[in-house]
Design an enzyme around this catalytic site. Structure first.
Site, PDB file in Angstrom:
ATOM      1  N   ASN A 235       0.818  -1.213   0.000  1.00 49.92           N
ATOM      2  CA  ASN A 235       0.000   0.000   0.000  1.00 49.92           C
ATOM      3  C   ASN A 235       0.853   1.265   0.000  1.00 49.92           C
ATOM      4  O   ASN A 235       0.553   2.231  -0.725  1.00 49.92           O
ATOM      5  CB  ASN A 235      -0.923   0.003   1.220  1.00 49.92           C
ATOM      6  CG  ASN A 235      -2.150  -0.866   1.015  1.00 49.92           C
ATOM      7  OD1 ASN A 235      -2.620  -1.035  -0.109  1.00 49.92           O
ATOM      8  ND2 ASN A 235      -2.669  -1.407   2.097  1.00 49.92           N
ATOM      9  N   GLU A 270      -5.928  -7.593   5.329  1.00 47.43           N
ATOM     10  CA  GLU A 270      -5.202  -8.450   4.398  1.00 47.43           C
ATOM     11  C   GLU A 270      -5.235  -9.901   4.858  1.00 47.43           C
ATOM     12  O   GLU A 270      -4.385 -10.696   4.504  1.00 47.43           O
ATOM     13  CB  GLU A 270      -3.747  -7.978   4.250  1.00 47.43           C
ATOM     14  CG  GLU A 270      -2.908  -8.104   5.490  1.00 47.43           C
ATOM     15  CD  GLU A 270      -2.935  -6.857   6.386  1.00 47.43           C
ATOM     16  OE1 GLU A 270      -1.987  -6.685   7.168  1.00 47.43           O
ATOM     17  OE2 GLU A 270      -3.894  -6.071   6.294  1.00 47.43           O
TER      18      GLU A 270
END
Length: 358
Positions: A235, A270
């Site tokens: 990210n 995640e």
């Protein structure tokens, strides 16, 4: 402690709402009372002047009415596992109601009575698959058409009245199709992760309860917690849009790697959780195959995952279910899998750890 997030999330879920399976059991017991109530309606009709006429008609009605008692008892006993309505019950209900309706001396009363199919359809819409509902819908509409034609033969001077009754009945009976669409949409919204299309935590718990309820003493289920390694770096480096693409790609590969009718959920940012039937001898190999299916060095953003696995066997589940501790058992096994996953993380990631106990 690394498993703290799992502890808090699971305890809130378990304490804030009744289990969906428990709700289904209550509905199933409602069906067990509904079936004899259909018999009661039939009995009242039999006692009226509009009821069956002749020995054959009375015999058919009597057989159908008496059958509601054992079938209702069967539903009561089956409520321990009521996630699906069996096809034979749908046929029984449709044919039984039809047999009663065709024996009515008053065809117009039979047309009104066919609205009872709508009640059956509502339960089918929730408990049965789409193909079963299609059969029910086609069968019921055919019955209504035949009843309307018979009523028209009896009252040929007022076809508009017969048509009006038939159309109202068709509308009521087929409204269950809209009802089913609403149910499925609401279930999808409640139980599905919007980003990946996988189950969410709520959907996972529902599927787990159903999976465990059908487990025999010789079988076992592996719960696997799968967590992307260094996903924060993905990210931070590529942005959240790319991160979302990685999550969707991971979800597709997990879904494909777990075979037919997989139980795969996204249970964290995640983090994914998988439940699958597998023996202890093969569990490590299966988990490794799933782990390896995620990594492809040719991907634009290659990623790896850490996997933690914990097993629960059928006898352990049965014991917990009998004592009312099934929810606690699932909670603890998920914590064990989570603990094993963190062991994989601490060992460098991209590996599988099977929980071996304290």
């Amino acid at each position: 402690m690394p498993t703290g997030r799992y502890t808090s999330q699971l305890s809130v879920d378990a304490g804030s709402r009744p289990g969906s399976v428990r709700l289904e059991r209550k509905v199933a017991r409602g069906i067990s009372l509904l079936v004899p109530s259909f018999g009661l309606i039939g009995l009242i009709v039999m006692m009226s002047s509009d009821g069956p006429v002749g020995v054959a008609a009375v015999t058919v009605c009597t057989v159908v009415l008496l059958s509601t008692l054992p079938v209702g008892a069967w539903w009561w006993l089956r409520s321990v596992d009521a996630s699906h309505m069996p096809g034979w019950f749908v046929v029984y209900a449709d044919v039984g109601v039809s047999a009663m309706l065709f024996t009515f001396a008053d065809r117009h009363l039979a047309l009104y009575g066919s609205a009872l199919f709508a009640v059956i359809g509502i339960y089918i819409a929730y408990f049965s698959r789409r193909n079963v509902l299609k059969f029910h819908t086609a069968f019921v509409n055919a019955v209504i058409l035949v009843l309307a034609l018979l009523a028209l033969l009896e009252q040929p001077d007022d076809p508009a009245a017969v048509l009006a009754r038939a159309l109202v009945t068709v509308l009521v009976v087929n409204s269950v199709l809209v009802f089913r669409a609403v149910i499925r949409r609401q279930l999808d919204l409640a139980n599905t992760d919007s980003l990946t299309g996988l189950l969410n935590r709520r959907g996972l718990e529902l599927r787990l309860e159903r999976m465990m309820a059908s487990l025999d003493a010789q079988s076992s289920v592996a719960l696997m917690v799968v967590d992307l390694d260094q996903f924060k770096l993905v990210n931070d480096t590529y942005g959240h849009a790319v991160g979302d693409d990685v999550l969707r790609r991971t979800a597709r590969r997990l879904d494909a790697a777990t075979g037919r009718r997989p139980c795969v959920a996204r249970t964290g940012g995640e983090e994914f959780t998988i439940a699958m039937s597998v023996g202890s001898a093969a569990v490590h190999r299966c988990a490794d195959e799933i782990r390896e299916s995620i990594h492809d060095p040719l991907d634009e953003v290659p990623v790896t995952v850490s996997v933690g696995v914990a097993l629960v066997d059928g006898s352990r589940w049965s014991t917990a279910a009998e004592s009312g501790g099934s929810s606690d058992l699932l909670h603890n096994v998920l914590l064990d899998a989570d603990t094993a996953m963190y062991e994989s993380k601490h060992a460098g990631g991209n590996r599988t750890t099977v929980y071996a106990g304290e």
